[in-house]
Design a protein around this motif. Structure first.
Motif, PDB file in Angstrom:
ATOM      1  N   PHE A 169       0.832  -1.206   0.000  1.00 53.03           N
ATOM      2  CA  PHE A 169       0.000   0.000   0.000  1.00 53.03           C
ATOM      3  C   PHE A 169       0.869   1.258   0.000  1.00 53.03           C
ATOM      4  O   PHE A 169       0.602   2.215  -0.733  1.00 53.03           O
ATOM      5  CB  PHE A 169      -0.907  -0.025   1.228  1.00 53.03           C
ATOM      6  CG  PHE A 169      -1.925   1.084   1.281  1.00 53.03           C
ATOM      7  CD1 PHE A 169      -2.875   1.240   0.289  1.00 53.03           C
ATOM      8  CD2 PHE A 169      -1.934   1.979   2.343  1.00 53.03           C
ATOM      9  CE1 PHE A 169      -3.822   2.261   0.347  1.00 53.03           C
ATOM     10  CE2 PHE A 169      -2.869   2.998   2.410  1.00 53.03           C
ATOM     11  CZ  PHE A 169      -3.816   3.133   1.406  1.00 53.03           C
ATOM     12  N   HIS A 170       1.930   1.251   0.797  1.00 53.06           N
ATOM     13  CA  HIS A 170       2.820   2.410   0.892  1.00 53.06           C
ATOM     14  C   HIS A 170       3.559   2.655  -0.420  1.00 53.06           C
ATOM     15  O   HIS A 170       3.742   3.808  -0.834  1.00 53.06           O
ATOM     16  CB  HIS A 170       3.824   2.194   2.029  1.00 53.06           C
ATOM     17  CG  HIS A 170       4.844   3.272   2.145  1.00 53.06           C
ATOM     18  ND1 HIS A 170       6.167   3.097   1.773  1.00 53.06           N
ATOM     19  CD2 HIS A 170       4.750   4.556   2.572  1.00 53.06           C
ATOM     20  CE1 HIS A 170       6.838   4.213   1.982  1.00 53.06           C
ATOM     21  NE2 HIS A 170       6.012   5.117   2.463  1.00 53.06           N
ATOM     22  N   ASP A 175       4.592   9.289  -0.553  1.00 48.65           N
ATOM     23  CA  ASP A 175       4.570  10.569   0.157  1.00 48.65           C
ATOM     24  C   ASP A 175       3.313  10.736   1.010  1.00 48.65           C
ATOM     25  O   ASP A 175       3.090  11.807   1.582  1.00 48.65           O
ATOM     26  CB  ASP A 175       4.690  11.731  -0.825  1.00 48.65           C
ATOM     27  CG  ASP A 175       3.520  11.791  -1.807  1.00 48.65           C
ATOM     28  OD1 ASP A 175       2.753  10.814  -1.893  1.00 48.65           O
ATOM     29  OD2 ASP A 175       3.385  12.821  -2.498  1.00 48.65           O
ATOM     30  N   ASP A 176       2.506   9.677   1.129  1.00 50.47           N
ATOM     31  CA  ASP A 176       1.290   9.721   1.939  1.00 50.47           C
ATOM     32  C   ASP A 176       1.647   9.382   3.390  1.00 50.47           C
ATOM     33  O   ASP A 176       2.049   8.253   3.678  1.00 50.47           O
ATOM     34  CB  ASP A 176       0.266   8.726   1.399  1.00 50.47           C
ATOM     35  CG  ASP A 176      -1.056   8.744   2.170  1.00 50.47           C
ATOM     36  OD1 ASP A 176      -1.103   9.320   3.281  1.00 50.47           O
ATOM     37  OD2 ASP A 176      -2.036   8.181   1.664  1.00 50.47           O
ATOM     38  N   PRO A 177       1.510  10.333   4.322  1.00 47.11           N
ATOM     39  CA  PRO A 177       1.925  10.072   5.708  1.00 47.11           C
ATOM     40  C   PRO A 177       1.103   8.999   6.401  1.00 47.11           C
ATOM     41  O   PRO A 177       1.609   8.288   7.266  1.00 47.11           O
ATOM     42  CB  PRO A 177       1.732  11.432   6.389  1.00 47.11           C
ATOM     43  CG  PRO A 177       0.719  12.142   5.554  1.00 47.11           C
ATOM     44  CD  PRO A 177       0.993  11.695   4.148  1.00 47.11           C
ATOM     45  N   TYR A 178      -0.169   8.841   6.011  1.00 48.18           N
ATOM     46  CA  TYR A 178      -1.025   7.853   6.669  1.00 48.18           C
ATOM     47  C   TYR A 178      -0.612   6.429   6.291  1.00 48.18           C
ATOM     48  O   TYR A 178      -0.634   5.516   7.122  1.00 48.18           O
ATOM     49  CB  TYR A 178      -2.485   8.112   6.332  1.00 48.18           C
ATOM     50  CG  TYR A 178      -2.939   9.488   6.766  1.00 48.18           C
ATOM     51  CD1 TYR A 178      -3.221   9.749   8.104  1.00 48.18           C
ATOM     52  CD2 TYR A 178      -3.038  10.534   5.855  1.00 48.18           C
ATOM     53  CE1 TYR A 178      -3.614  11.017   8.517  1.00 48.18           C
ATOM     54  CE2 TYR A 178      -3.425  11.809   6.255  1.00 48.18           C
ATOM     55  CZ  TYR A 178      -3.706  12.038   7.591  1.00 48.18           C
ATOM     56  OH  TYR A 178      -4.078  13.295   7.992  1.00 48.18           O
ATOM     57  N   ARG A 179      -0.231   6.243   5.051  1.00 47.38           N
ATOM     58  CA  ARG A 179       0.274   4.934   4.629  1.00 47.38           C
ATOM     59  C   ARG A 179       1.546   4.595   5.410  1.00 47.38           C
ATOM     60  O   ARG A 179       1.756   3.450   5.820  1.00 47.38           O
ATOM     61  CB  ARG A 179       0.558   4.939   3.128  1.00 47.38           C
ATOM     62  CG  ARG A 179      -0.686   5.164   2.281  1.00 47.38           C
ATOM     63  CD  ARG A 179      -0.344   5.280   0.791  1.00 47.38           C
ATOM     64  NE  ARG A 179      -1.505   5.718   0.032  1.00 47.38           N
ATOM     65  CZ  ARG A 179      -2.045   5.076  -0.995  1.00 47.38           C
ATOM     66  NH1 ARG A 179      -1.502   3.945  -1.410  1.00 47.38           N
ATOM     67  NH2 ARG A 179      -3.096   5.542  -1.623  1.00 47.38           N
ATOM     68  N   LEU A 180       2.357   5.603   5.599  1.00 46.72           N
ATOM     69  CA  LEU A 180       3.601   5.413   6.337  1.00 46.72           C
ATOM     70  C   LEU A 180       3.344   5.108   7.805  1.00 46.72           C
ATOM     71  O   LEU A 180       4.000   4.243   8.399  1.00 46.72           O
ATOM     72  CB  LEU A 180       4.462   6.667   6.199  1.00 46.72           C
ATOM     73  CG  LEU A 180       5.810   6.689   6.926  1.00 46.72           C
ATOM     74  CD1 LEU A 180       6.633   5.468   6.584  1.00 46.72           C
ATOM     75  CD2 LEU A 180       6.560   7.955   6.569  1.00 46.72           C
ATOM     76  N   LEU A 181       2.368   5.775   8.393  1.00 49.63           N
ATOM     77  CA  LEU A 181       2.078   5.577   9.815  1.00 49.63           C
ATOM     78  C   LEU A 181       1.575   4.167  10.106  1.00 49.63           C
ATOM     79  O   LEU A 181       1.985   3.539  11.090  1.00 49.63           O
ATOM     80  CB  LEU A 181       1.059   6.618  10.290  1.00 49.63           C
ATOM     81  CG  LEU A 181       1.620   8.031  10.475  1.00 49.63           C
ATOM     82  CD1 LEU A 181       0.496   9.043  10.623  1.00 49.63           C
ATOM     83  CD2 LEU A 181       2.553   8.083  11.682  1.00 49.63           C
ATOM     84  N   ALA A 203      10.120   9.067   6.012  1.00 45.74           N
ATOM     85  CA  ALA A 203       9.459  10.357   6.254  1.00 45.74           C
ATOM     86  C   ALA A 203      10.027  11.474   5.395  1.00 45.74           C
ATOM     87  O   ALA A 203       9.370  12.501   5.188  1.00 45.74           O
ATOM     88  CB  ALA A 203       9.568  10.731   7.732  1.00 45.74           C
ATOM     89  N   ALA A 204      11.222  11.293   4.870  1.00 52.27           N
ATOM     90  CA  ALA A 204      11.840  12.323   4.036  1.00 52.27           C
ATOM     91  C   ALA A 204      11.014  12.609   2.789  1.00 52.27           C
ATOM     92  O   ALA A 204      11.097  13.701   2.219  1.00 52.27           O
ATOM     93  CB  ALA A 204      13.251  11.891   3.644  1.00 52.27           C
ATOM     94  N   LEU A 205      10.206  11.649   2.359  1.00 51.49           N
ATOM     95  CA  LEU A 205       9.385  11.816   1.167  1.00 51.49           C
ATOM     96  C   LEU A 205       8.070  12.545   1.444  1.00 51.49           C
ATOM     97  O   LEU A 205       7.359  12.907   0.511  1.00 51.49           O
ATOM     98  CB  LEU A 205       9.080  10.443   0.547  1.00 51.49           C
ATOM     99  CG  LEU A 205      10.291   9.647   0.053  1.00 51.49           C
ATOM    100  CD1 LEU A 205       9.855   8.261  -0.424  1.00 51.49           C
ATOM    101  CD2 LEU A 205      10.999  10.394  -1.065  1.00 51.49           C
ATOM    102  N   VAL A 206       7.741  12.743   2.722  1.00 50.37           N
ATOM    103  CA  VAL A 206       6.474  13.385   3.092  1.00 50.37           C
ATOM    104  C   VAL A 206       6.678  14.899   3.183  1.00 50.37           C
ATOM    105  O   VAL A 206       7.590  15.373   3.862  1.00 50.37           O
ATOM    106  CB  VAL A 206       5.948  12.843   4.435  1.00 50.37           C
ATOM    107  CG1 VAL A 206       4.638  13.529   4.818  1.00 50.37           C
ATOM    108  CG2 VAL A 206       5.758  11.328   4.358  1.00 50.37           C
ATOM    109  N   ALA A 212      -0.231  15.812   8.777  1.00 56.27           N
ATOM    110  CA  ALA A 212       0.066  14.529   9.410  1.00 56.27           C
ATOM    111  C   ALA A 212       1.568  14.298   9.602  1.00 56.27           C
ATOM    112  O   ALA A 212       1.958  13.368  10.315  1.00 56.27           O
ATOM    113  CB  ALA A 212      -0.544  13.384   8.604  1.00 56.27           C
ATOM    114  N   LYS A 213       2.391  15.137   8.987  1.00 55.45           N
ATOM    115  CA  LYS A 213       3.835  15.030   9.237  1.00 55.45           C
ATOM    116  C   LYS A 213       4.124  15.289  10.722  1.00 55.45           C
ATOM    117  O   LYS A 213       5.113  14.789  11.268  1.00 55.45           O
ATOM    118  CB  LYS A 213       4.582  16.052   8.362  1.00 55.45           C
ATOM    119  CG  LYS A 213       6.118  15.944   8.392  1.00 55.45           C
ATOM    120  CD  LYS A 213       6.621  14.738   7.610  1.00 55.45           C
ATOM    121  CE  LYS A 213       8.138  14.669   7.529  1.00 55.45           C
ATOM    122  NZ  LYS A 213       8.708  15.512   6.463  1.00 55.45           N
TER     123      LYS A 213
END
Length: 304
Positions: A169-170, A175-181, A203-206, A212-213
């Protein structure tokens, strides 16, 4: 100015709970800090059920009951009404409509996906996996089936499998912070140190301008809970936008406190997320599940 208010009776109740959580000095310090944070919270009015939603449900019901339609068109109407029921918190009615849609159209991918979500919320994980598997068999590139199956696997205590779905999904939008979280929360269950390292790298891509960062900064220890909460209302232009932000923020604060072992504080934040009535948000859906799961675990400071 937005229609913000300080929490009054609710905050007094929550603070009282926090202040009774522990006996050790370290726990006492956390309680005092948490109480100070809770007393500085702001909330917005819970989102109401809109007239448009009520009217749409009434109209769809009339068409379903009266019109002569093909099974495929009727299935679509049941699905559409189910989505509306779901959006206003009428989960059982939504589940009935999604099931009915599948009876009429057995290859209805989105209906499988929604039913999987509902079975996850009910902790019926085997049925949830089955529904998501069916959705992905029919549509292998269905992004949100990967997210939702990952969530089901996460809550079903299968973090290794969940991380595979979250990685998929990520990768589709890095660059989607929710996918990362969600990927981080799952990887944290496997290896907390490695998870934090990966979070920092990804996180560097967000974009730093994405709200949400701030959640990522909190999880990385770059800002405190107090700073995070203090900035919650920044650049918000409406009560609706604030309510949606608070739903997300309080859920992730709940997960943050949960990871630290502060279960009473975590429960309070999950309850605050629920109080927003943002039924469609992932964070609202699973705040209730978090509370249900916490009630089944015996922890010394768990006042639920």
């Amino acid at each position: 100015m937005h229609s913000l208010t300080k929490i009054t009776l609710l905050i007094l109740l929550l603070s009282s709970t926090l202040l009774t959580q522990g006996c050790a000095s370290s726990e006492g310090a956390q309680n005092n800090s948490s109480a100070a944070i809770m007393n500085n919270l702001v909330i917005a009015e819970p989102l109401p059920i809109t007239f448009k939603s009520e009217l749409a449900i009434a109209r769809l019901s009339e068409v379903i009951n009266r019109a002569k339609l093909s099974d495929e068109k009727r299935a679509q109407l049941f699905y559409d009404r189910g989505v509306l029921y779901d959006s206003v918190g009428l989960r059982s009615l939504a589940r009935f409509d999604f099931s009915h849609a599948l009876q009429l159209k057995p290859d209805f991918v989105d209906a499988y996906n929604f039913l999987g979500i509902h079975y996850t919320q009910l902790q019926e994980f085997s049925q949830a996996y089955e529904k998501f598997d069916s959705a992905l068999d029919l549509s292998p590139e269905h992004e949100y089936a990967f997210l939702n199956r990952g969530i089901a696997l996460y809550y079903g205590s299968r973090p290794e499998l969940a991380s595979i779905d979250f990685q998929t999904f990520h990768q589709k939008q890095q660059d989607d912070p929710y996918r990362l979280l969600w990927l981080y929360l799952t990887e944290y269950e496997i290896d907390p140190v490695a998870a934090k390292k990966s979070l920092k790298e990804r996180a560097a891509l967000v974009d730093d301008r994405t709200w949400a960062k701030q959640v990522i900064y909190l999880y990385l220890g770059e800002i405190s809970q107090g700073q995070f909460i203090k900035n919650l209302a920044q650049n918000v232009q409406s009560n609706k936008a604030l309510t949606e932000r608070l739903c997300e923020a309080y859920f992730y604060l709940g997960k943050y406190n949960q990871a630290l072992g502060y279960h009473g504080s975590a429960a309070n934040f999950f309850k605050l997320a629920l109080s927003t009535n943002v039924y469609e948000f992932v964070e609202h859906r699973y705040a209730k599940l978090e509370l249900d799961l916490m009630r089944t675990k015996k922890t010394p400071d768990n006042h639920l």
